[in-house]
Design an enzyme around this catalytic site. Structure first.
Site, PDB file in Angstrom:
ATOM      1  N   ASP A 385       2.199  -6.133  11.518  1.00  0.00           N
ATOM      2  CA  ASP A 385       3.534  -6.733  11.551  1.00  0.00           C
ATOM      3  C   ASP A 385       3.646  -7.854  12.577  1.00  0.00           C
ATOM      4  OD1 ASP A 385       4.138  -4.814   9.736  1.00  0.00           O
ATOM      5  OD2 ASP A 385       5.044  -3.451  11.195  1.00  0.00           O
TER       6      ASP A 385
HETATM    7  N1  LIG Z   1       5.339  -1.245  20.699  1.00  0.00           N
HETATM    8  C1  LIG Z   1       6.555  -0.730  20.621  1.00  0.00           C
HETATM    9  O1  LIG Z   1       7.194  -0.490  21.637  1.00  0.00           O
HETATM   10  C2  LIG Z   1       7.154  -0.438  19.291  1.00  0.00           C
HETATM   11  C3  LIG Z   1       8.283   0.350  19.239  1.00  0.00           C
HETATM   12  C4  LIG Z   1       8.867   0.618  18.001  1.00  0.00           C
HETATM   13  C5  LIG Z   1       8.342   0.075  16.853  1.00  0.00           C
HETATM   14  N2  LIG Z   1       7.237  -0.695  16.921  1.00  0.00           N
HETATM   15  C6  LIG Z   1       6.719  -1.317  15.701  1.00  0.00           C
HETATM   16  O2  LIG Z   1       5.358  -1.085  15.544  1.00  0.00           O
HETATM   17  C7  LIG Z   1       4.781  -2.204  14.897  1.00  0.00           C
HETATM   18  C8  LIG Z   1       3.623  -2.656  15.725  1.00  0.00           C
HETATM   19  O3  LIG Z   1       2.915  -3.679  15.049  1.00  0.00           O
HETATM   20  P1  LIG Z   1       1.345  -3.676  14.989  1.00  0.00           P
HETATM   21  O4  LIG Z   1       0.980  -4.966  14.372  1.00  0.00           O
HETATM   22  O5  LIG Z   1       0.789  -3.350  16.331  1.00  0.00           O
HETATM   23  O6  LIG Z   1       0.991  -2.441  14.083  1.00  0.00           O
HETATM   24  P2  LIG Z   1       1.331  -2.219  12.535  1.00  0.00           P
HETATM   25  O7  LIG Z   1       2.124  -3.315  11.991  1.00  0.00           O
HETATM   26  O8  LIG Z   1       1.861  -0.839  12.467  1.00  0.00           O
HETATM   27  O9  LIG Z   1      -0.050  -2.317  11.876  1.00  0.00           O
HETATM   28  C9  LIG Z   1      -1.112  -1.538  12.280  1.00  0.00           C
HETATM   29  C10 LIG Z   1      -2.265  -1.818  11.356  1.00  0.00           C
HETATM   30  O10 LIG Z   1      -3.413  -1.230  11.911  1.00  0.00           O
HETATM   31  C11 LIG Z   1      -4.237  -0.794  10.838  1.00  0.00           C
HETATM   32  N3  LIG Z   1      -4.978   0.369  11.280  1.00  0.00           N
HETATM   33  C12 LIG Z   1      -4.549   1.624  11.424  1.00  0.00           C
HETATM   34  N4  LIG Z   1      -5.537   2.428  11.834  1.00  0.00           N
HETATM   35  C13 LIG Z   1      -6.632   1.657  11.942  1.00  0.00           C
HETATM   36  C14 LIG Z   1      -7.978   1.915  12.315  1.00  0.00           C
HETATM   37  N5  LIG Z   1      -8.385   3.136  12.672  1.00  0.00           N
HETATM   38  N6  LIG Z   1      -8.846   0.879  12.317  1.00  0.00           N
HETATM   39  C15 LIG Z   1      -8.426  -0.349  11.949  1.00  0.00           C
HETATM   40  N7  LIG Z   1      -7.176  -0.639  11.588  1.00  0.00           N
HETATM   41  C16 LIG Z   1      -6.282   0.357  11.582  1.00  0.00           C
HETATM   42  C17 LIG Z   1      -3.325  -0.461   9.699  1.00  0.00           C
HETATM   43  O11 LIG Z   1      -3.878  -0.969   8.469  1.00  0.00           O
HETATM   44  P3  LIG Z   1      -4.856  -0.054   7.602  1.00  0.00           P
HETATM   45  O12 LIG Z   1      -4.090   1.185   7.326  1.00  0.00           O
HETATM   46  O13 LIG Z   1      -5.172  -0.901   6.439  1.00  0.00           O
HETATM   47  O14 LIG Z   1      -6.040   0.190   8.455  1.00  0.00           O
HETATM   48  C18 LIG Z   1      -2.039  -1.252   9.999  1.00  0.00           C
HETATM   49  O15 LIG Z   1      -1.833  -2.304   9.109  1.00  0.00           O
HETATM   50  C19 LIG Z   1       5.806  -3.277  14.753  1.00  0.00           C
HETATM   51  O16 LIG Z   1       6.369  -3.286  13.477  1.00  0.00           O
HETATM   52  C20 LIG Z   1       6.846  -2.820  15.760  1.00  0.00           C
HETATM   53  O17 LIG Z   1       8.146  -3.232  15.404  1.00  0.00           O
HETATM   54  C21 LIG Z   1       6.618  -0.948  18.117  1.00  0.00           C
END
Ligand SMILES: NC(=O)c1ccc[n+]([C@@H]2O[C@H](COP(=O)([O-])OP(=O)(O)OC[C@H]3O[C@@H](n4cnc5c(N)ncnc54)[C@H](OP(=O)(O)O)[C@@H]3O)[C@@H](O)[C@H]2O)c1
Ligand SMILES: NC(=O)c1ccc[n+]([C@@H]2O[C@H](COP(=O)([O-])OP(=O)(O)OC[C@H]3O[C@@H](n4cnc5c(N)ncnc54)[C@H](OP(=O)(O)O)[C@@H]3O)[C@@H](O)[C@H]2O)c1
Lengths: 462, 97, 97, 462
Positions: A385
């Site tokens: 994301d």
């Molecule tokens: N950080 C905070 O404080 C917080 C708080 C609330 C919400 N959030 C939300 O969390 C999200 C964070 O974004 P992000 O880009 O870090 O994560 P993300 O959008 O959740 O994407 C994570 C990606 O990692 C891949 N993945 C999962 N396990 C894996 C593995 N073992 N090896 C390789 N790839 C793997 C997944 O794809 P595959 O399944 O294809 O592998 C997934 O597309 C945002 O939408 C944010 O709004 C964050």
């Protein structure tokens, strides 16, 4: 005299708490901040133990020692479990506040010493305390996946929640009018406990970081209320610091996700768009670890964008090896840190620090974005994301307006993930279909490991 | 004890000003340790708990107080320890490199 | 009135934290107006002066109080007015240009 | 009830004062800051007037009105007179604090209500108040040049000063032991008044800004002490804000001059190096207004460095015309502002703002220095010490280590001043003898006027 001494000790403790948080503004002084915090807490405890009304120490010292013993193993949790540990800890904090308020109520009610002011403060303390307690337990359960992480929704839940809240306020009001109705007090407790559960249950597991942060803020407010009950300025100040911290962290998260508080609390994000991903069938180009190694070692500047996937697969140590290999070859490697990458604020920083990557290589989103067009390779590791260009382009996307890291603007983008599955927000990512993007499918830890091996295996890895 | 509502409110206002300012300037790098640090600080409730458990005014208050002491101490100890553990990991690049 | 030394000290400490933080972040551009603004705020002594002049407990205290009211009011009025006069001059470039 | 209301009003007033200073962090919100300050002060006065012990209003309202009437003309002073107005104002503030302390002492002594705590607070208030009063008067006199501005020094002055201070502390101590010795109180007042005079007299006129700032801080502390005397939190908070402001401004000035507090207070700077300037006889190149106009209009980037000379000759409006002329011709004109250019902190900013130069053209020293080597022309207008390269190069110079604006690094440097006389620090300036420096001798206002005329007179001014 002893009273004055205690006040003085409390004053110093307050100052130490403030310095503790001040020193967190810079990684260089941050550890000093922890020591100040420990010192402040030690003084607060010692000062309290000097209180002349204390007649016996066994009921204090035994739970103190037991609590300390229980606390030590709780601090050994792996870094990935930090969110649920924090949630559990808030539950304890809320419970303590609630119990103190309860005990005070029955003591004062017994002696007929309940003024309206005291009653009001106790009600606030008790509601906030117990609500934080159960709410945090549910949050911890969801994060640990003991409780289903998906948003648990049912018809009329908002009506039920608000009815509960209204009931609690009503009971509180009745107690304010006549504090001697002791039979109402247990009802208040039950309502607060139930409200905590029902408030958090409908929220998706992935929204828990924001919820935890809000609960942190509530725990702080409960301490403030306790300060009014116990007539103690130290409690008020420390509680306010805590409340401010929780509030600001929640705001930071909401802003970085371009969402509002209400949306987080009632929006049940992360479920709505479940089916969207499969709409279109396009193909992405994929590459091997050797290709990636070649690209990386011929680059002069590489920006690594880590995300939740790096955390899940614990790939940070492999990433460190990659960083070393590339740096050795004179490649300029930077890490682009999105404020909500991963699942808690600052998640990526802690993981990369754990892997001993110097923190001056970690660059914040706003600082790295202007440089992205000049980067030769953007290496996205398990992030989704936070690099989705739809946030910039597609007005209809649920993440439209969320600030992202411009991985798509680099000359080449390498993306490591296991499949084409979406991330937390559940939406497809254009970036993977872009002309200059190459996918590296597989678990982040093993993919990066192979790339490192290919690099270390001499030349272009053949 | 001399204490009234407005005294408390005055202190609360000043503390809130300080809290918002100080937290806003915490480095983003350290938001995770910040969460656990303030978590430990919020266990300041231990002050009220100790008084209850020590004054022993009624059996109920003593027992509730003792439980509260236990709960908060757990928080304090685990909160500070884990914060320090995380912070120890943050290192600048060694100038030698 | 409930007031003791340590209460005052507590407030003083919090206020000093706020003061140092807030002032440190005042824009350098505005250091001259800042001087006159805090100059006006320091005339808060008017509070004590008004009480003395109004309580009329002795002739001496009334007269000294009245003089003090005069002195502080002069400060307040001239301090705020001149600060505002200076600040009015600060303008950003008009976007039209 | 009324007491609670007053406390509430004071609470809001305190919050407004804090917001007032917060809003000064940005020129956009700064005027709102003044309104908040006015609001806070109005509430403070209204709250106090509600006090139930007040039995008559005539002794309040008449001086209130007279004071307001006297304050209005005091706010019309020209901007160059702002430092002495501020000093005068501090004298009033100190006087008010001293008088309130005196009156309280005699009242309480009459009723036998003097606790040690009250006595201590009164002593602090009275000493700080009267010291600020006379010290500020001397400072104002020096700035207005009613009193000789040179450091007035005599043998053993530090001994005398410290004796006075010791005496004051001794008398204070005796009063603390037995507050009923009313005959000692006038002695305390006289000692404080005398100490204020003797403290400031030996300090050179040019060091007055730092002194004023310190006195500002003392005035704040006097208000804090009054807060302890009157048992009033509003006074404590507002006083602390004021004290912090004075302290920080003094530190900023000292740092920018690379000097210490003790050096300012006891160093008698600005006199010691009086004879140094004439040691070497070298010649500087001088140029005409027409030459300057030609250089400026052919430049693509010009950095103007104003100093005390611009303030003295009131050249800011001519500078504005110059800015307009050059901007019209597409030249990029910036102003480099040294933190201690002129004679008070922020002096140049206010003058340039008065001349309607947009404040986003004013650049702070640290931000402009990296750009200086790329500037075609550095135009120094009545500045001297703040552009003296000796601060960087010459270990023996009294200003060595003071951060300066690197005018010497521009391709050409034009310097406007009336003669080769040194500036505030009394030392010669290498810059004027540098190969790429051209002098424009004359009063800043007329020189810049001629340059503008030459520019406006078409083409290269011939
Ligand atoms: N950080 C905070 O404080 C917080 C708080 C609330 C919400 N959030 C939300 O969390 C999200 C964070 O974004 P992000 O880009 O870090 O994560 P993300 O959008 O959740 O994407 C994570 C990606 O990692 C891949 N993945 C999962 N396990 C894996 C593995 N073992 N090896 C390789 N790839 C793997 C997944 O794809 P595959 O399944 O294809 O592998 C997934 O597309 C945002 O939408 C944010 O709004 C964050
Ligand atoms: N800003 C503060 O808060 C503050 C506080 C305390 C001390 N100071 C000190 O003040 C000094 C400020 O440095 P500065 O460079 O601004 O000033 P400066 O070093 O005092 O130099 C001013 C120059 O302006 C020239 N000048 C005077 N009247 C003039 C006129 N009518 N037309 C043209 N030129 C005229 C003088 O030379 P001629 O006589 O040859 O014309 C003099 O060399 C620093 O040393 C600083 O430490 C500043």
């Amino acid at each position: 005299m002893i009273d004055q001494l205690i006040q003085l000790v409390y004053l110093v403790a307050t100052a130490l708490f403030i310095f503790s948080l001040k020193w967190m503004s810079d990684p260089v002084t941050a550890r000093r901040g922890v020591f100040a915090g420990v010192g402040g807490m030690a003084l607060a405890i010692v000062g309290t133990l000097m209180h002349p009304l204390i007649i016996g120490y066994s009921w204090i010292v035994i739970p103190l020692v037991l609590g300390a013993l229980a606390g030590i193993p709780l601090s050994w949790v792996p870094l990935t479990a930090v969110p649920q540990r924090t949630a559990l800890s808030h539950a304890f904090g809320g419970l303590a506040a609630g119990l103190v308020g309860t005990a005070k109520y029955f003591l004062w009610a017994g002696h007929g010493e309940l003024t309206t002011f005291r009653m009001g403060a106790i009600i606030l303390e008790v509601i906030l305390g117990y609500l934080t307690c159960t709410g945090s337990l549910v949050a911890a359960g969801k994060l640990q996946e003991v409780i289903p992480t998906r948003p648990i929704m049912y018809r009329g839940q908002n009506v039920i929640n608000f009815t509960l809240l209204a009931l609690a306020i009503g009971v509180g009001g009745m107690l304010m009018i006549d504090p001697s109705r002791t039979f109402l007090f247990p009802a208040l407790i039950v309502l607060a406990l139930a409200f905590g559960v029902l408030l958090v249950l409908p929220i998706g597991g992935a929204d828990m970081p924001t919820v935890i942060s809000l609960l942190n803020s509530y725990a702080g407010l409960a301490a403030v209320a306790m300060g009014f009950v116990m007539e103690n300025k130290l409690l008020i100040t420390a509680g306010a610091l805590d409340g401010a911290s929780g509030l600001i962290l929640s705001i930071v998260m909401c802003k970085a996700m371009n969402r509002s508080f209400t949306n987080v609390l009632f929006g049940a994000f992360g479920q709505v768009q479940a089916g969207v991903a499969q709409v279109e069938q396009r193909t992405a180009k994929s590459a091997t670890a050797d290709d990636a190694a070649q690209l990386l070692e011929n680059a002069s500047s590489v920006v690594i964008i880590p995300g939740y996937g790096m955390a899940v697969s614990q790939a940070q140590h492999r990433v460190h090896d990659l960083y070393e290999e590339l740096t050795k070859r004179g490649v300029d490697v930077k890490f682009a840190i999105h404020p909500v990458a991963g699942r808690m604020p600052g998640h990526m920083n802690v993981l990369l620090a754990e892997a001993e990557i110097p923190y001056d290589r970690l660059v914040e989103m706003d600082d790295i974005n202007p440089e992205m067009p000049r980067a030769d390779v953007a290496l996205v590791i398990g992030a989704n994301d936070v690099v989705n260009p739809a946030a910039r382009r597609d007005k209809n996307s649920p993440i439209f307006g969320m600030p992202i890291i411009d991985a798509d603007k680099a000359k080449v983008c390498l993306a490591v993930k296991r499949s084409m599955n979406p991330g937390f927000a559940g939406i497809e990512n254009e970036l993977y279909f872009a002309d200059n993007t190459l996918m590296l499918f597989g678990d982040a830890k093993s993919v990066i490991g192979e790339v490192v091996k290919s690099l270390a295996g001499g030349g272009s890895g053949h | 004890m001399q204490f009234d509502f407005l005294d408390g409110l005055f202190v609360l206002m000043l503390a809130t000003f300080i809290g918002l300012d100080v937290i806003r300037r915490v480095s983003r790098l350290l938001h995770t340790p910040l969460m656990s640090l303030t978590n430990a600080i919020s266990a300041i409730a231990v002050v009220g708990a100790i008084l209850l458990a020590g004054e022993q005014e009624s059996r109920l208050s003593t027992i509730l107080g003792a439980i509260a002491v236990f709960a908060s101490t757990t928080n304090i100890v685990s909160g500070f320890l884990i914060t320090d553990r995380m912070l120890k990991m943050f290192k600048k690049r060694e100038p030698a490199k």
